[in-house]
Design a protein around this motif. Structure first.
Motif, PDB file in Angstrom:
ATOM      1  N   ASN A   1       0.868  -1.192   0.000  1.00 13.07           N
ATOM      2  CA  ASN A   1       0.000   0.000   0.000  1.00 13.07           C
ATOM      3  C   ASN A   1       0.904   1.241   0.000  1.00 13.07           C
ATOM      4  OD1 ASN A   1      -1.935   1.946   0.304  1.00 13.07           O
ATOM      5  ND2 ASN A   1      -2.837   1.086   2.169  1.00 13.07           N
ATOM      6  N   ALA A   2       1.602   1.433  -1.102  1.00 13.92           N
ATOM      7  CA  ALA A   2       2.572   2.519  -1.216  1.00 13.92           C
ATOM      8  C   ALA A   2       2.543   3.057  -2.640  1.00 13.92           C
ATOM      9  CB  ALA A   2       3.972   2.023  -0.856  1.00 13.92           C
ATOM     10  N   TYR A   3       2.754   4.359  -2.764  1.00 12.82           N
ATOM     11  CA  TYR A   3       2.610   5.015  -4.064  1.00 12.82           C
ATOM     12  C   TYR A   3       3.654   6.116  -4.220  1.00 12.82           C
ATOM     13  CZ  TYR A   3      -1.841   2.685  -3.411  1.00 12.82           C
ATOM     14  OH  TYR A   3      -2.795   1.737  -3.152  1.00 12.82           O
ATOM     15  N   VAL A   4       4.038   6.339  -5.458  1.00 10.28           N
ATOM     16  CA  VAL A   4       4.975   7.412  -5.781  1.00 10.28           C
ATOM     17  C   VAL A   4       4.261   8.754  -5.623  1.00 10.28           C
ATOM     18  CG1 VAL A   4       6.388   8.445  -7.598  1.00 10.28           C
ATOM     19  CG2 VAL A   4       6.316   5.956  -7.320  1.00 10.28           C
TER      20      VAL A   4
ATOM     21  N   ALA B   1      15.529   1.260   3.354  1.00  9.84           N
ATOM     22  CA  ALA B   1      14.320   0.775   2.702  1.00  9.84           C
ATOM     23  C   ALA B   1      14.639   0.397   1.270  1.00  9.84           C
ATOM     24  CB  ALA B   1      13.219   1.841   2.740  1.00  9.84           C
ATOM     25  N   GLU B   2      13.862  -0.533   0.739  1.00  7.86           N
ATOM     26  CA  GLU B   2      13.932  -0.919  -0.664  1.00  7.86           C
ATOM     27  C   GLU B   2      12.556  -0.724  -1.289  1.00  7.86           C
ATOM     28  OE1 GLU B   2      15.307  -4.881  -1.117  1.00  7.86           O
ATOM     29  OE2 GLU B   2      17.425  -4.382  -0.788  1.00  7.86           O
ATOM     30  N   VAL B   3      12.552  -0.184  -2.489  1.00 11.30           N
ATOM     31  CA  VAL B   3      11.307   0.132  -3.181  1.00 11.30           C
ATOM     32  C   VAL B   3      11.281  -0.611  -4.500  1.00 11.30           C
ATOM     33  CG1 VAL B   3       9.837   1.948  -4.101  1.00 11.30           C
ATOM     34  CG2 VAL B   3      11.277   2.401  -2.099  1.00 11.30           C
TER      35      VAL B   3
ATOM     36  N   PRO C   1       0.832   6.883   7.340  1.00  9.14           N
ATOM     37  CA  PRO C   1       1.694   7.190   6.194  1.00  9.14           C
ATOM     38  C   PRO C   1       3.148   7.383   6.629  1.00  9.14           C
ATOM     39  CG  PRO C   1       0.410   9.117   6.819  1.00  9.14           C
ATOM     40  CD  PRO C   1      -0.087   7.987   7.665  1.00  9.14           C
ATOM     41  N   VAL C   2       4.041   6.702   5.928  1.00  5.47           N
ATOM     42  CA  VAL C   2       5.487   6.800   6.177  1.00  5.47           C
ATOM     43  C   VAL C   2       6.155   7.297   4.898  1.00  5.47           C
ATOM     44  CG1 VAL C   2       7.587   5.536   6.785  1.00  5.47           C
ATOM     45  CG2 VAL C   2       5.401   4.956   7.886  1.00  5.47           C
ATOM     46  N   ARG C   3       6.909   8.366   5.021  1.00  3.74           N
ATOM     47  CA  ARG C   3       7.563   8.945   3.844  1.00  3.74           C
ATOM     48  C   ARG C   3       8.913   8.293   3.626  1.00  3.74           C
ATOM     49  NH1 ARG C   3       7.361  15.093   1.874  1.00  3.74           N
ATOM     50  NH2 ARG C   3       8.974  15.060   0.274  1.00  3.74           N
TER      51      ARG C   3
ATOM     52  N   SER D   1       2.140   2.452  -8.280  1.00  2.00           N
ATOM     53  CA  SER D   1       2.088   1.530  -7.151  1.00  2.00           C
ATOM     54  C   SER D   1       3.465   0.946  -6.895  1.00  2.00           C
ATOM     55  CB  SER D   1       1.089   0.404  -7.427  1.00  2.00           C
ATOM     56  OG  SER D   1      -0.211   0.924  -7.625  1.00  2.00           O
ATOM     57  N   THR D   2       3.812   0.820  -5.616  1.00  2.00           N
ATOM     58  CA  THR D   2       5.127   0.298  -5.244  1.00  2.00           C
ATOM     59  C   THR D   2       4.974  -0.723  -4.117  1.00  2.00           C
ATOM     60  OG1 THR D   2       5.541   2.014  -3.593  1.00  2.00           O
ATOM     61  CG2 THR D   2       6.210   2.494  -5.862  1.00  2.00           C
ATOM     62  N   HIS D   3       6.056  -1.435  -3.890  1.00  2.92           N
ATOM     63  CA  HIS D   3       6.163  -2.396  -2.788  1.00  2.92           C
ATOM     64  C   HIS D   3       7.372  -1.980  -1.967  1.00  2.92           C
ATOM     65  CE1 HIS D   3       5.460  -6.385  -0.909  1.00  2.92           C
ATOM     66  NE2 HIS D   3       6.751  -6.288  -0.647  1.00  2.92           N
TER      67      HIS D   3
END
Length: 356
Positions: free
Chosen positions: A59-62, A280-282, A327-329, A345-347
């Motif tokens: 549940n992460a987005y650019v 972190a890895e995206v 939300p975490v930036r 959408s990202t992981h």
């Protein structure tokens, strides 16, 4: 004794030969039955160990900083210099609005300045301000008093009438009243020419006309709409020559590609070991082979539901507990070889065992 049946003898021989084979198949089945749960257990243990020291979410987005660009003045668009998808630099002209109405406003302001200057000059030369009326009133007072003195002397000798004496007295009072009126008009004229503390040295009427001109010049400059920062133009479908623009109504969106980050919404149960600075890895759904390094830049000050338009009212009777998302930036530590589009959408995986 009769001879044994050959067929029965052959069956007994087959049964005796198959018995050892059945005894060898049974342990193999038992081993297979035990090996399958054991393999599942081992795989589960390895999977659980692999999850230790990190938390993940899809549940992460650019995200990219963006501004809705609008005009501060109204009018008709006469020139379009930026189009959908264009890259523009900070300060570049995006579009222009018809400036002729604002040129007329400047001309009107110039006329107002000239009128105010003429009025000030006329008031400075007014007789009420110069003191001519006051001087004339002084002479009238002196003449009336001398006439009164002569009438008084004649009255004492009996050579004049009471009416002439009263007329002389009345003439002195009228002259003194004219003097007071002339002084009042002079005070009023000086007040009209007074310089206020807000605009020292400048007549207020001239200052007001000059402010009107400055406002017209500002509106004239605002007919050219500039890019507030470098970025890519989006949602520019309303940016057409001839389109009527209203003040403060968005015409296009400018997206800053230099401010790309990822907003990952983690469950509240994942925050215990999370802290800013952790690696972190995206990964991106659009680019399966792309992995970018980053770090936790900040953790949100509230859950997503708290900042929603209609926050949940948990004081109602029908309450169901829902795991909240925070939300975490995630700041990206390296440039992407592929174009990162806002909303992708990202992981995200955060390694919580690594410190800042």
């Amino acid at each position: 004794m009769a001879e044994a049946d050959p067929q029965i003898s052959q069956e007994n021989a087959d049964v005796q030969a198959a018995a050892p084979q059945k005894r060898s198949i049974r342990p193999l089945r038992i081993a297979l039955m035990l090996a399958l749960p054991l393999a599942i257990l081992v795989a589960g243990v390895f999977y659980w160990l692999g999850l230790q020291g990190k938390v993940t979410t899809d549940n992460a987005y650019v995200k990219q900083d963006m501004v809705a660009v609008s005009s501060e003045v109204g009018g008709k668009i006469v020139d379009v210099l930026a189009h959908e998808g264009d890259m523009v630099g900070a300060g570049d002209v995006l579009f222009r609005i018809d400036s002729e109405p604002y040129q007329l406003q400047i001309a009107q302001a110039d006329a107002a300045i000239a009128t105010a200057q003429a009025n000030v000059t006329a008031m400075e030369n007014d007789t009420d301000l110069t003191g001519v009326d006051i001087a004339a009133a002084r002479e009238d007072i002196a003449f009336a008093r001398s006439k009164l003195e002569r009438q008084q002397a004649l009255w004492e000798r009996g050579f004049t009438t009471r009416a002439d004496y009263d007329a002389a007295t009345h003439a002195v009072a009228q002259a003194e009243e004219a003097m007071r009126q002339a002084q009042a008009r002079q005070t009023e004229a000086r007040a009209r020419l007074a310089r206020g503390a807000a605009v020292p040295g400048t007549d207020p009427r001239i200052a007001a006309a000059q402010a009107q001109r400055a406002s017209a010049e500002l509106n004239m400059r605002r007919t050219e709409v500039h890019a507030p920062f470098a970025g890519r133009v989006a949602q520019a479908d309303r940016l057409q020559a001839g389109q009527q623009v209203l003040p403060n109504l968005p015409v296009l969106t400018l997206i800053s590609e230099d401010s790309t980050y990822v907003e990952a919404n983690f469950k509240e149960t994942d925050l215990a070991q999370m802290a800013p600075g952790q690696r972190a890895e995206v990964r991106f759904d659009a680019y399966p082979d792309l992995v970018l390094r980053g770090h936790v830049a900040s953790i949100g000050a509230g859950t997503g539901s708290e900042f929603s338009v209609l926050p949940a009212q948990n004081a109602s009777g029908n309450w169901v507990k829902v795991t909240q998302r925070v939300p975490v930036r995630i700041a990206l530590d390296e440039a992407s070889p592929r174009a990162l589009i806002a909303g992708l959408s990202t992981h995200v995986t955060i390694y919580t065992e690594e410190g800042e």
